[in-house]
Motif scaffolding. Structure first.
Motif, PDB file in Angstrom:
ATOM      1  N   ARG A   1       0.849  -1.195   0.000  1.00  0.00           N
ATOM      2  CA  ARG A   1       0.000   0.000   0.000  1.00  0.00           C
ATOM      3  C   ARG A   1       0.881   1.240   0.000  1.00  0.00           C
ATOM      4  N   THR A   2       0.670   2.097  -0.966  1.00  0.00           N
ATOM      5  CA  THR A   2       1.532   3.264  -1.122  1.00  0.00           C
ATOM      6  C   THR A   2       1.249   4.359  -0.103  1.00  0.00           C
ATOM      7  N   ASP A   3       0.167   4.230   0.661  1.00  0.00           N
ATOM      8  CA  ASP A   3      -0.152   5.262   1.645  1.00  0.00           C
ATOM      9  C   ASP A   3       0.460   4.981   3.012  1.00  0.00           C
ATOM     10  N   LEU A   4       1.244   3.913   3.118  1.00  0.00           N
ATOM     11  CA  LEU A   4       1.858   3.553   4.394  1.00  0.00           C
ATOM     12  C   LEU A   4       3.310   4.018   4.446  1.00  0.00           C
TER      13      LEU A   4
ATOM     14  N   ARG B   1       5.804  -0.502   3.835  1.00  0.00           N
ATOM     15  CA  ARG B   1       5.736  -0.923   2.434  1.00  0.00           C
ATOM     16  C   ARG B   1       6.697  -2.071   2.168  1.00  0.00           C
TER      17      ARG B   1
ATOM     18  N   GLU C   1      11.503  10.193   1.324  1.00  0.00           N
ATOM     19  CA  GLU C   1      10.693  10.488   2.495  1.00  0.00           C
ATOM     20  C   GLU C   1      11.552  10.727   3.729  1.00  0.00           C
TER      21      GLU C   1
END
Length: 228
Positions: free
Chosen positions: A81-84, A89, A147
């Protein structure tokens, strides 16, 4: 009129049955030792029908490789999931990989052991799958670095090298885990995560391990920084 006719099985369904049987036989016996008679018997069809659908033993093996490669790639991609956060990830991707290889040991044997040892075109099919997975992992590492801080300073070749090392380790560990009783997919994923994440995290935050200086200034000649 006589009784109702037995409904014929659709070709696509029958072909998947043949591929299921072939993956099992190839994975357990190896490409050379596997016979079309065994595959046909396990699939519940005649050998001429296998040849009619899939042409030859080589074409059948290639079809198995392509199907299982696509399934493994989809499992890894679908598990992330790219929102984690970056560590989640990577963890989810590793868990998806090890779960799939544990649930499909014959398919993993076909991809990692059989296809690679019998030359082209089989090795090329697996290489294409591996390149796709390495590219996916490379993007995960690059995103994680961005990030961590705005100017990660990770050279492209270094990110690619990390991805290659991680995928290679995962491949070897999956084979070991499948052959070792009691090792779960979660345990295998945790082992690799523990080995890699602390190093990745330090590297992405500008705290890389630096080799010690050698006599003759070898590091300087190779463009590596001196040991602190």
């Amino acid at each position: 009129m006589g009784g109702a006719r037995t409904k014929r099985m659709p070709r696509a369904v029958r072909e998947q049955q043949m591929l299921d049987a072939a993956v099992r036989i190839f994975g357990q016996r190896g490409y050379m030792a596997a016979s079309m008679d065994e595959i046909a018997e396990l699939a519940g069809v005649s050998k001429p029908l296998v040849y009619l659908y899939l042409n030859s033993k080589e074409d059948l093996f290639t079809a198995c490789i392509r199907r299982e490669a696509a399934a493994l790639t989809a499992a890894v991609r679908g598990g992330v999931r790219t929102d984690l956060p970056a560590d989640r990830r990577l963890w989810d991707g590793l868990r998806a990989f090890f779960a799939h290889t544990a649930e499909h040991p014959d398919a993993w044997s076909v991809l990692h052991l059989q296809a690679r040892t019998h030359g082209e075109p089989f090795a090329g099919e697996v290489a294409a799958m591996r390149e796709e997975i390495v590219a996916f992992v490379t993007r995960l590492v690059a995103v994680a670095a961005r990030e961590a801080h705005r100017d990660p300073g990770l050279a492209e070749h270094e990110v690619a090298g990390l991805a290659e090392a991680l995928v290679g380790a995962a491949e070897s560990l999956a084979t070991w885990a499948n052959a070792t009783p009691g090792v779960t997919a979660r345990q295998a994923a945790a082992t690799l995560m523990n080995v890699t994440w602390s190093g990745l995290d330090n590297l992405m935050r500008g705290r890389p391990w630096v080799p010690p200086a050698e006599a003759g200034g070898l590091e300087a000649a190779e463009g590596e920084p001196a040991s602190p």
